[in-house]
Design a protein around this motif. Structure first.
Motif, PDB file in Angstrom:
ATOM      1  N   PRO A 637       1.047  -1.271  -0.041  1.00  9.79           N
ATOM      2  CA  PRO A 637       0.063  -0.040  -0.015  1.00  9.79           C
ATOM      3  C   PRO A 637       0.900   1.212   0.064  1.00  9.79           C
ATOM      4  O   PRO A 637       1.797   1.329   0.665  1.00  9.79           O
ATOM      5  N   GLU A 638       0.365   2.425  -0.674  1.00 13.73           N
ATOM      6  CA  GLU A 638       0.925   3.573  -0.558  1.00 13.73           C
ATOM      7  C   GLU A 638       1.052   4.265   0.981  1.00 13.73           C
ATOM      8  O   GLU A 638       0.208   3.774   1.835  1.00 13.73           O
ATOM      9  N   ASP A 639       1.958   4.954   1.129  1.00 17.30           N
ATOM     10  CA  ASP A 639       2.384   5.439   2.462  1.00 17.30           C
ATOM     11  C   ASP A 639       1.241   6.300   2.918  1.00 17.30           C
ATOM     12  O   ASP A 639       0.462   6.937   2.370  1.00 17.30           O
ATOM     13  N   GLY A 640       0.536   5.969   4.050  1.00 21.63           N
ATOM     14  CA  GLY A 640      -0.520   6.759   4.659  1.00 21.63           C
ATOM     15  C   GLY A 640       0.027   7.355   5.965  1.00 21.63           C
ATOM     16  O   GLY A 640       1.113   7.224   6.417  1.00 21.63           O
ATOM     17  N   PRO A 641      -0.901   8.216   6.605  1.00 24.11           N
ATOM     18  CA  PRO A 641      -0.451   8.901   7.756  1.00 24.11           C
ATOM     19  C   PRO A 641      -0.002   8.057   8.862  1.00 24.11           C
ATOM     20  O   PRO A 641       0.940   8.464   9.740  1.00 24.11           O
ATOM     21  N   ASP A 642      -0.521   6.978   8.948  1.00 23.03           N
ATOM     22  CA  ASP A 642      -0.128   5.929  10.210  1.00 23.03           C
ATOM     23  C   ASP A 642       0.847   4.826   9.653  1.00 23.03           C
ATOM     24  O   ASP A 642       1.123   4.135  10.463  1.00 23.03           O
ATOM     25  N   VAL A 643       1.175   4.847   8.357  1.00 20.59           N
ATOM     26  CA  VAL A 643       2.236   3.764   7.914  1.00 20.59           C
ATOM     27  C   VAL A 643       3.466   4.537   7.852  1.00 20.59           C
ATOM     28  O   VAL A 643       3.938   5.407   7.318  1.00 20.59           O
ATOM     29  N   LEU A 644       4.579   3.498   8.402  1.00 21.87           N
ATOM     30  CA  LEU A 644       5.780   3.860   8.359  1.00 21.87           C
ATOM     31  C   LEU A 644       6.871   2.780   7.701  1.00 21.87           C
ATOM     32  O   LEU A 644       6.010   1.602   7.423  1.00 21.87           O
ATOM     33  N   SER A 743      15.700 -10.620  -8.317  1.00 15.55           N
ATOM     34  CA  SER A 743      16.827 -11.284  -7.705  1.00 15.55           C
ATOM     35  C   SER A 743      16.048 -11.920  -6.490  1.00 15.55           C
ATOM     36  O   SER A 743      16.889 -12.878  -5.768  1.00 15.55           O
ATOM     37  N   MET A 744      15.060 -11.613  -6.101  1.00 13.47           N
ATOM     38  CA  MET A 744      14.372 -12.362  -4.864  1.00 13.47           C
ATOM     39  C   MET A 744      14.978 -12.205  -3.501  1.00 13.47           C
ATOM     40  O   MET A 744      14.988 -13.108  -2.761  1.00 13.47           O
ATOM     41  N   THR A 745      15.965 -11.166  -3.556  1.00 14.57           N
ATOM     42  CA  THR A 745      16.448 -10.964  -2.061  1.00 14.57           C
ATOM     43  C   THR A 745      15.258 -10.278  -1.226  1.00 14.57           C
ATOM     44  O   THR A 745      14.929  -9.438  -1.645  1.00 14.57           O
ATOM     45  N   PRO A 746      15.202 -10.751  -0.007  1.00 20.83           N
ATOM     46  CA  PRO A 746      14.251 -10.062   0.819  1.00 20.83           C
ATOM     47  C   PRO A 746      14.319  -8.587   1.018  1.00 20.83           C
ATOM     48  O   PRO A 746      15.378  -8.249   1.253  1.00 20.83           O
ATOM     49  N   ALA A 747      13.269  -7.978   0.943  1.00 12.83           N
ATOM     50  CA  ALA A 747      13.123  -6.706   0.848  1.00 12.83           C
ATOM     51  C   ALA A 747      13.086  -5.960   2.361  1.00 12.83           C
ATOM     52  O   ALA A 747      12.227  -5.307   2.790  1.00 12.83           O
ATOM     53  N   ALA A 748      14.030  -6.511   3.063  1.00  8.63           N
ATOM     54  CA  ALA A 748      14.026  -6.330   4.688  1.00  8.63           C
ATOM     55  C   ALA A 748      14.378  -4.859   5.082  1.00  8.63           C
ATOM     56  O   ALA A 748      14.192  -4.546   6.186  1.00  8.63           O
ATOM     57  N   LYS A 749      14.673  -4.053   4.214  1.00 12.96           N
ATOM     58  CA  LYS A 749      15.167  -2.638   4.500  1.00 12.96           C
ATOM     59  C   LYS A 749      13.955  -1.561   4.136  1.00 12.96           C
ATOM     60  O   LYS A 749      14.159  -0.324   4.296  1.00 12.96           O
ATOM     61  N   SER A 750      12.802  -2.258   3.827  1.00 12.38           N
ATOM     62  CA  SER A 750      11.758  -1.229   3.548  1.00 12.38           C
ATOM     63  C   SER A 750      10.456  -1.887   3.964  1.00 12.38           C
ATOM     64  O   SER A 750      10.003  -2.541   2.688  1.00 12.38           O
ATOM     65  N   ILE A 751       9.853  -2.147   4.810  1.00 15.13           N
ATOM     66  CA  ILE A 751       8.577  -2.888   5.061  1.00 15.13           C
ATOM     67  C   ILE A 751       7.625  -2.062   5.786  1.00 15.13           C
ATOM     68  O   ILE A 751       7.932  -1.320   6.929  1.00 15.13           O
ATOM     69  N   PRO A 752       6.613  -1.637   5.175  1.00 21.69           N
ATOM     70  CA  PRO A 752       5.567  -1.048   5.799  1.00 21.69           C
ATOM     71  C   PRO A 752       4.584  -1.554   6.929  1.00 21.69           C
ATOM     72  O   PRO A 752       4.584  -2.450   6.876  1.00 21.69           O
ATOM     73  N   VAL A 753       4.952  -0.432   8.089  1.00 18.90           N
ATOM     74  CA  VAL A 753       4.234  -0.939   9.184  1.00 18.90           C
ATOM     75  C   VAL A 753       3.523  -0.019   9.882  1.00 18.90           C
ATOM     76  O   VAL A 753       3.547   1.059   9.753  1.00 18.90           O
TER      77      VAL A 753
END
Length: 776
Positions: A637-644, A743-753
């Protein structure tokens, strides 16, 4: 021993430099804790020496002219960790059930010490029990043969970066003789993005920078890598560059102390006077996931300055016109928004770069572990190509590999990609038809386990279950495997998630002497610059019941595979020089005269055509590659006001999944790893407080709830909208399908939370036990 300890938690800013007395004290503390203060100190004098042993930690360069103490703080910790006098034998497992041990955190699981006996899991008692090597290998072989008869692709052969070139070569050969290319390794989880991106850009899967180049560069660009904790020996060439006036420009979301200030712990003058060397001349705290936009902006600014090497572009590159047109069409306001940086910052970088005659660009997993990781690495290559910074002294691209010899494993054929291996040469050399179908990456192996299409998983080193994404889904599926084999040196969580049949097989460490029929053997490894080095074990083995990884693979080969006179398993075990001879026949262009050249000071370098401006690409030139867009996460999802945007981090007191302690000195965090680093504005905006207990959950619309409760908010200097939590605890929040495109390298450096306050001081399960459920 208790499964956890009462810890005094301290959270306050660290004001000192990287290195210095803090580093010296840390080394002394761990040597004393592992009861090797005297012997370990002596052994460290042979660390990374020409006739000594290769570091068991990171893959940084082993120089031809080493320092008197050619080790760093974390390198010393990995040595102490391996040579510890603590032992984890049958008595330990008789005392503790697997269920009990699952509540121990990573630190306490490894603290009992080195494993001493082969062990088999007993379901009835829920304990690992000692077993003879013969019985263990016979049963493992029976299961592998049965799985092979069903379908050779139902077995997976994983390895970590600690394996030697020799062990890796035999392991890869064994898997292909078995009938598949299911050879995922730890590279899939970190730098596979590099191996995909650079061949398309410059025609080789590794960097183009040698240690000598650091002495000739006049500009260094740093992206997403933290040398202070992950490769501290790099701080020495960085210090030398800074002292001669070389600008060092850093792009990183966090202000890492190793990229700010350094006191050389090997300099008595600096230690006594407290002298500090400034490392970064510019430090730009790019937004998590904003590197592609930032690099695009720098390229755009260089283009607008007209600071191009037109001769190089015309003679050596392809695709410039389309790339330049795309750059001109990029909107500065959008680049600023995505990068989280003002235009003037990107233009300042471009101005310094435009004056440079030789620039090195360094990067780490801060670029590779993103959905747009391949595009981002290729954009960094584009930036270098604009000014001809490839194949020039003091210039080039420098990916910093993590685990020692993870790069060498790939060179030796440990790869799921059959087109990267000389299969026809193997066919002639060993008289068999190698499999041609692509094998599993680490992510694909997890997907196959979830789908129930894997029977057997052999792990040659590593801590796979703990390291991979989506642990809440992977662990239950892992237990349904028919066979799991853990060839390791210390206990870890993966070994505590047994399949139907599960073994722990203790193997020799790299620092231990490996005596075979022809005497004590030597091994070899490849560093991050593509140089191969010899390594001699110097420590008495932790137990008489340990075997080498080479012998383990050979014994399985003899038991599982049909006899083949061209595959001399026993002879290879007796004399590792014969393995190197075999390697030289498979890879004659690189490994000729292998046994002698690996002892040359500085090692010998694999061919790197881009260094000679030879481009082994489809176009025959270096390629400017234009990305499809700047979206970091097209599947989220696109960044929202409560998404970090959450990035996973390593502390100063860990190496990969190995946790040496609870302190992260450079970030001022002591006594805990259960923290969430947040910008003060985000803390205030979300109605939280410094020290508040929170629960974080992943923002993803796939029907799976991923959350991690019990983290303490820490007010920290990082960009607005970005948060950080420690790896591997936070892996439960990373969806398996959230990986770098290509590459299928896990995208651990940008997880929306999202971050939620918890009522009271609710404690979560130790070590980040997964909290996951399906939405009703």
């Amino acid at each position: 021993m208790m499964k956890s300890r009462a810890k005094r938690i301290s959270l306050k800013p660290y004001v000192g430099p990287a290195g210095g007395w803090g580093s010296a004290r840390s080394v002394g503390n761990i040597l004393a804790r592992e009861n090797v203060l005297a012997s370990g100190s002596l052994l460290l004098t042979r660390h990374n020496k020409v006739d000594g042993f290769q570091c068991v930690g990171c893959a940084w360069v082993k120089p031809a002219q080493p320092l008197p103490f050619e080790f760093c703080e974390n390198g010393a910790k990995t040595v102490a960790w391996e040579i510890t006098n603590h032992r984890c034998g049958p008595d330990f497992f008789a005392e503790h059930t697997v269920t009990d041990l699952l509540d121990w955190d990573d630190y306490h699981l490894e603290q009992p010490g080195r494993l001493t006996h082969p062990l088999r899991y007993d379901l009835e008692s829920d304990r690992y029990r000692p077993v003879s090597w013969g019985a263990a290998l016979d049963e493992i072989a029976r299961e592998l043969r049965a799985s092979r008869a069903r379908d050779p692709k139902r077995a997976v052969f994983y390895s970590s970066g600690r394996c030697s070139n020799e062990a890796s070569y035999l392991y890869a050969l064994f898997a292909r003789l078995y009938g598949n290319n299911n050879l995922p390794d730890s590279s899939n989880l970190c730098h596979e993005t590099t191996s995909v991106a650079l061949p398309e850009s410059i025609g080789q899967p590794v960097g183009s920078v040698s240690l000598a180049d650091w002495g000739h560069t006049d500009c260094i660009l740093f992206f997403g890598q933290n040398p202070g904790s992950n490769s501290p020996r790099m701080l020495h060439p960085l210090q030398e560059a800074s002292e001669r006036g070389v600008p060092i420009i850093t792009y990183n979301p966090l202000r890492e102390r190793g990229l700010e200030r350094f006191t050389n712990p090997q300099s008595p003058t600096e230690i006594l006077t407290g002298h500090e060397t400034r490392i970064s001349s510019q430090y730009h705290q790019v937004k998590t996931g904003g590197d592609l936009a930032a690099l695009t902006g720098i390229c755009k600014a260089v283009l607008e300055l007209g600071a191009l090497d037109h001769g190089f572009i015309a003679e050596h590159t392809h695709g410039f016109t389309a790339f330049a047109e795309w750059l001109r069409g990029q909107d500065w306001a959008e680049l600023e928004r995505r990068a989280g940086l003002p235009r003037i910052a990107l233009e300042a970088t471009a101005a310094v770069y435009a004056r440079s005659q030789a620039t090195i660009a360094v990067y780490g997993m801060g670029l590779t572990q993103h959905r747009a990781g391949v595009d981002t690495v290729q954009m960094l290559a584009n930036l270098l190509l604009l000014r001809g910074n490839m194949g020039r002294s003091g210039a080039g691209i420098c990916p910093v590999r993590g685990h020692s010899n993870v790069q060498g494993q790939r060179t030796m054929g440990v790869t799921e990609k059959p087109d990267l291996v000389p299969l026809d040469r193997l066919k002639r050399q060993y008289g068999f038809e190698p499999p041609r179908e692509a094998g599993f990456t680490s992510v694909e192996a997890c997907e196959a386990i979830l789908a129930g299409t894997v029977d057997c998983f052999i792990e040659l080193g590593g801590n796979f279950v703990r390291a991979v994404p989506d642990r809440g889904r992977v662990e239950p599926a892992w237990r349904r495997l028919r066979l799991t084999v853990n060839a390791i040196t210390k206990l870890n969580r993966t070994a505590l998630v047994p399949g139907e049949i599960s073994y722990i097989l203790p193997v020799l460490g790299r620092i231990e002497t490996d005596r075979q029929a022809t005497g004590i053997q030597s091994l070899s490894m490849e560093d991050t610059t593509g140089c191969a080095h010899g390594s001699r074990g110097m420590r008495r083995p932790a137990s008489a019941h340990l075997i080498s990884e080479i012998r383990l693979v050979a014994e399985l080969g003899k038991r599982v595979l049909e006899p083949n006179p061209r595959v001399p398993w026993d002879a290879w075990c007796d004399d590792y020089r014969l393995i190197r001879e075999a390697i030289s026949k498979t890879y004659p262009e690189t490994f000729f005269d292998y046994d002698r050249r690996m002892w040359e000071p500085g090692g010998f370098q694999r061919p790197l055509p881009a260094c000679k401006r030879e481009w082994h690409t489809k176009t025959g030139k270096a390629n400017f590659i234009t990305p499809n867009g700047l979206d970091e996460d097209r599947d989220m999802p696109e960044d929202g006001p409560d998404v970090l945007r959450m990035m996973t981090l390593r502390s100063n007191d860990q190496f990969n999944t190995t946790v040496f302690g609870y302190d992260d000195r450079f970030r001022g965090i002591k006594g805990t790893r259960d923290v969430l680093l947040m910008n003060r504005l985000d803390i205030d905006r979300l109605g939280l407080a410094d020290g508040a207990m929170v629960r974080i959950e992943t923002v993803a619309d796939d029907g799976v709830r991923r959350e991690l409760p019990g983290l303490r908010v820490v007010d920290y200097d990082l960009p607005v909208g970005c948060v950080g939590a420690y790896y591997p605890e936070a892996n439960v929040l990373l969806p398996l399908w959230h990986y770098a495109v290509g590459s299928m390298t896990p995208a651990a450096k940008s997880i929306p939370v999202r971050v939620h306050r918890m009522d009271g001081d609710t404690a979560r399960t130790r070590h980040g036990r997964p909290q996951m459920s399906l939405h009703p």
